[in-house]
Design an enzyme around this catalytic site. Structure first.
Site, PDB file in Angstrom:
ATOM      1  N   LYS A  65      42.888  -9.830  33.921  1.00  0.00           N
ATOM      2  CA  LYS A  65      43.495  -9.371  32.657  1.00  0.00           C
ATOM      3  C   LYS A  65      45.012  -9.519  32.744  1.00  0.00           C
ATOM      4  CE  LYS A  65      43.387  -5.289  29.572  1.00  0.00           C
ATOM      5  NZ  LYS A  65      42.905  -3.891  29.464  1.00  0.00           N
ATOM      6  N   SER A 140      40.333  -3.008  25.215  1.00  0.00           N
ATOM      7  CA  SER A 140      41.351  -4.036  25.116  1.00  0.00           C
ATOM      8  C   SER A 140      41.114  -5.242  26.035  1.00  0.00           C
ATOM      9  CB  SER A 140      42.719  -3.441  25.453  1.00  0.00           C
ATOM     10  OG  SER A 140      42.742  -2.982  26.793  1.00  0.00           O
ATOM     11  N   SER A 164      38.560   0.486  27.751  1.00  0.00           N
ATOM     12  CA  SER A 164      39.000  -0.908  27.613  1.00  0.00           C
ATOM     13  C   SER A 164      38.196  -1.908  28.436  1.00  0.00           C
ATOM     14  CB  SER A 164      40.479  -1.042  27.971  1.00  0.00           C
ATOM     15  OG  SER A 164      41.261  -0.618  26.884  1.00  0.00           O
TER      16      SER A 164
END
Lengths: 471, 458
Positions: A65, A140, A164
């Site tokens: 990420k 996210s 997330s």
């Protein structure tokens, strides 16, 4: 690989092909490093030739990420503020992955600074759900979920502050795991809310998540909240954990839940009853997870974002006046949701309003922790849906932030309490996957993983068959 | 009533190997190339986290607290808070500062309210707009007094004593800029003014004297004193109002989620207590008692530990009062003048004893001893290798004094007669003449001895 049936380079080329095929449509990545990945794969193949010891992740292609630092790669947090920022160091988890011969393929898309639940709040691109490209990936950590779901990577890292990892795992139909707070070093993870943030794995199956957990967890002197954490073999514990677990469900988990989601999750829990004991537990305070979570997060986030002033790294604004330079750079490079959170967080921690808001929300957090502690006196695990709804259409929840926040109602509890929580695909509603979530006691991450594996064993096969028949 | 009331806040850098929240070295941070003693943590790169509080810094802060007579907080964990404000020298735009680690101490009749541990920001050069983060993260103790200080002189005395304690504990940095002081000054119940940016102990007296005078003048002229923050201008010796906005700064303090609270056990406190040496005030008292030196001499001598220890060694060989007077008056003055300490001056106890023995045996005057000391310091030669030594001390051996005495006795017969009639003054006159003749190199007592001997005989 050892037998020479396949090579790291060969495997990487397969993944590269998938990426070339699918990335254009899915937007999982913000940065790809084929060159670096090929070099690493070459090193691993060299090790194989020389019969050297291989790491646990040898040859596996891993996506990170883009709010986790990989030395020499951009680390943008999907924000204009950090568009030109190249990380000068490796996050501890990245160091560990490289030590175990993982191949880092690139950095994945997210909501700006991880502020969002559907990966549409990136300053650069909107990731698309591989199951239905009109729909959101969840967020996210949407890019990481997509990378694994679409086969562009074997494993991925996300970060989870209020869901997330678990939300996109559920929306994209993969395994996602948020460890106990403090189990995995956050060194190198950009802050959203420091007392909530945890890094965790995405994988196709529970074994993959356990394997990555084994590598990334453990005490790190560079993140003092990991103090006292022991290294554990999660892959081995996956099989060694007690077969029959006490699993609690609360009626509050299903309030406000879409009927179809409720139905498939309840079905899978019923199926789990064949192997485990299912109990009802009351968790009335869990209803308030969203306000408790967001007020705490706003406060911590507003503090964490202070460092982005455009003076040291990232975006820069040429102004003679220092105050104007800092104001301008923040105004022009941060997105609306990020600004909203900074402003609200600043407001509730100001002298005049602190007692009415922040102090109260800390107390509420304590109450919720106590409620969950009590529940865990009766049960080993709690089971719930991951999200109250199915993945929505891109753009659908853009107008009303509160609607977006409410999507996190079932995932934020684990971060509020610091407990481990994992998500595994339970079933499909139509063609859309639905994940079931398990939460466990602090430090009992292996039980959560074991329950997830149960789901795979009990439901996984019929589900895949069913899905295959349908599609 | 125009009573002056002063409260002080001192920030003192601690001596530790590493910074407060990372492992960057602290040694030589002033001289190092800018931004070379830094890492992602102390520059607050995205994703970096504090390593947890440096144990050595906690120990040092506890030691200082105990030496100030404070009660260390052991009953509960001490939170580390974030103090938020935007400034280029502060890489996170918040500063980590602990809740009090100790409270309720006393020094020089001034109550110590509390002691905190915090991180130093970097150094921001306003002229060039550049920031050097080498200093960022160096541990500081913040010592806050109650407003018990009654005059600028009292403040100076308090700080002298504080500096002496710091010197004894050897846990704080002593180079320039390692101590920064803020002062709150109010007069006769009028509004309080905060004076910031006092960067040396020396500056305190100037800053406070100016500020007290400024306020008194305003009061005399019936002008209201504004509650404000003023900056000390060291060059001008004045304080300057900053004309900040009316609203007080809101630092939005809250506990840093990344840093586990500091815990200090009673056991640890006891352990640290044992490491504290005899402190300057106790030592001074003992010197007065055991060596019958004056209180002023004892105070000055005990300001620095190595100096006090040196005195004690010397006082075993030399009359303590003589040693004290010489060390306080002459030695200290000459060392300070050269910016030297005893340890790096090339002198040692043995050399000083050698010199003072001459004074004690009346072979040289204290004035001459000072001359010799100056030469020892400047020429870095042993006493006996100094040409002047030969000239001064050798004077006796070669019968130069006797010679001069004879000469004077011959020349001033009247004075000799007067003396024999019982006029003591005449003897002084003769001594003076011999001294003149020997160019002040002969000790008056030696001359006196020779004169008496000759006069009796004659």
């Amino acid at each position: 690989m050892r037998k020479g049936e396949c090579s790291a380079s060969g495997h990487l080329e397969e993944k590269t092909k998938v990426i070339e095929q699918k990335e254009g449509q899915l937007n999982a990545f913000l940065h790809l490093d084929f060159e670096g990945a090929r070099k690493k794969a070459g090193e691993i193949d060299e090790k194989i030739r020389k019969k050297k010891k291989l790491g646990k992740l040898a040859g596996l292609v891993i996506a990170i990420k883009d709010n986790i630092c990989v030395e020499g790669m951009p680390c943008t947090a999907a924000s204009k503020m950090l568009e030109n920022y190249v990380a000068p160091y490796n996050a501890t988890v990245v160091e560990k992955i490289l030590q175990e011969d993982g191949i880092i393929i690139g950095k994945t898309n997210l909501d700006e600074f991880a502020c969002g639940s559907d990966c549409t709040k990136s300053a650069f691109k909107i990731s698309r759900n591989p199951v239905d490209t009109e729909r959101v990936t969840g967020g996210s950590s949407g890019g990481s979920a997509v990378a694994v779901a679409s086969g562009m990577a074997d494993l991925a890292l996300g970060s989870d502050t209020g869901g997330s990892i678990r939300c996109p795992a559920s929306f994209c139909g993969v395994v996602g795991f948020k460890p106990t707070y403090g189990l995995v070093s956050r060194y190198g993870l950009l802050d959203l809310a420091m007392s909530f943030d945890q890094i965790g794995p995405f994988s196709k199956d529970t074994y993959g998540a356990a394997l990555l957990m084994e590598v990334i967890s453990g005490e790190d002197p560079r993140d003092s909240v990991t103090k006292g954490t022991k290294d554990r073999d999660y892959t081995r514990l996956l099989d060694k954990t007690k077969k029959k677990l006490k699993i609690g469900i609360a009626k509050e988990f299903f309030e406000g839940c879409d009927k179809e989601v409720e139905k498939v999750v309840k079905e899978i829990i019923e199926k789990l009853g064949e192997r485990h004991e299912i109990l009802e537990v009351p968790l009335p305070i869990s209803r308030y997870s969203v306000p408790i979570y967001f007020l705490n997060v706003f406060a911590e986030f507003s503090s964490a974002m202070q460092k982005y002033d455009g003076l040291k790294y990232g975006a820069f604004w040429e102004e003679l006046n220092l105050v104007d330079a800092v104001s301008e750079v923040r105004d022009r490079t941060l997105g609306k949701e990020v600004k909203r959170r900074i402003l609200l967080g600043t407001y509730i921690t100001m002298k005049e309003f602190k007692d009415a808001w922040y102090t109260k929300t800390l107390k509420a957090r304590d109450l919720m922790r106590k409620e969950f502690d009590n529940a865990f006196k009766k049960v080993d695990l709690l089971a719930s849906p991951t999200n109250p709804s199915l993945p929505w259409k891109i753009g659908e929840k853009n107008e009303d932030p509160v609607q977006m926040y409410l999507a996190d109602t079932l995932t934020t509890t684990a971060n509020i309490c610091g407990i481990p929580a994992g998500v595994v695909k339970a079933a499909f509603c139509g063609k859309l996957p639905v994940g079931v979530q398990f939460m466990g006691r602090i430090g009992e991450d292996e039980k959560v993983l074991a329950a997830m594996k149960s789901v795979e064993e009990l439901a996984g096969r019929d589900m895949d068959d069913e899905h295959n028949n349908r599609s | 009533m125009m009573n002056t009331i002063i409260g002080l806040e001192q920030h003192v850098q601690l001596k530790t190997n590493a910074k407060l929240f990372c492992e960057c070295p602290t040694e030589g941070y002033l001289e190092a190339e800018p931004n070379t003693l830094v890492c992602p943590v102390c520059v607050s790169h995205p994703g970096s986290k504090p390593y947890g509080v440096n144990e050595e810094a906690v120990r040092n802060a506890v030691k200082i607290s105990l030496a100030l007579g404070c009660k260390v907080v052991t009953e509960k964990p001490i939170l580390v808070q974030r103090k938020h404000y935007f400034y280029p020298d502060l890489p996170s735009n918040y500063q980590r500062t602990s809740k009090p680690i100790a409270k309720d101490g006393m020094l020089s009749g001034v109550r110590i309210r509390e002691v905190h541990l915090e991180e130093d920001p970097g150094r921001y050069d306003l002229r060039t707009g550049k920031v050097d983060y080498n200093r960022s993260g160096i541990p500081l103790v913040e010592i806050i007094t109650e407003p018990d200080i009654k005059s600028p002189e009292h403040a100076r005395k308090f700080l002298d004593e504080l500096q002496a304690i710091m010197n004894y504990l050897n846990v704080a940095r002593e180079e320039a800029g390692s101590t920064r002081i803020d002062a709150n000054v109010s007069i006769g119940g009028h509004n309080r003014v905060e004076v910031k940016n006092i960067n040396s102990f020396k500056g305190v007296l100037t800053a406070l004297t100016y500020e007290a005078m400024r306020q008194k003048n305003l009061i005399k002229n019936n002008i209201e004193i504004i509650q404000e923050t003023r900056h000390f201008d060291e060059g001008q010796g004045t304080t300057i109002g900053l004309r900040l906005k009316e609203t007080a700064a809101d630092y939005r303090y809250f506990p840093d989620p990344d840093v586990p609270p500091i815990t200090i056990s009673e056991k640890k406190v006891k352990e640290i207590k044992k490491e504290i040496p005899e402190l300057p005030a106790e030592k001074a008292k003992r010197f007065v008692r055991d060596y019958t030196v004056s209180e002023t001499d004892a105070f000055v001598i005990t300001q620095e530990k190595e100096f006090a220890d040196g005195f004690e060694k010397i006082a075993h060989k030399i009359q303590p009062r003589l040693a004290a007077r010489f060390m306080r008056g002459v030695l200290k003055k000459q060392l300070n003048y050269r910016g030297l300490k005893l340890s790096n001056s090339g002198l040692n106890e043995k050399k000083i004893i050698e010199l003072l023995e001459l004074v004690e045996k009346k072979r040289i005057t204290p004035k001459v001893a000072e001359k010799l000391l100056v030469l020892m310091l400047d020429e870095q030669k042993p006493l006996k290798k100094l040409p002047l030594y030969e000239e001064l001390v050798g004077i006796e051996k070669e019968g130069i004094v006797e010679e001069a005495v004879e000469k004077v006795l011959k020349e001033y017969e009247k004075a000799v007669k007067d003396f024999k009639k019982g006029e003591e003054k005449a003897l002084h006159f003769l001594i003076g003449k011999v001294m003149h003749l020997t160019k002040g190199k002969a000790h008056p007592e030696i001359i006196h001895k020779h004169l008496k001997k000759r006069l009796k005989a004659g």
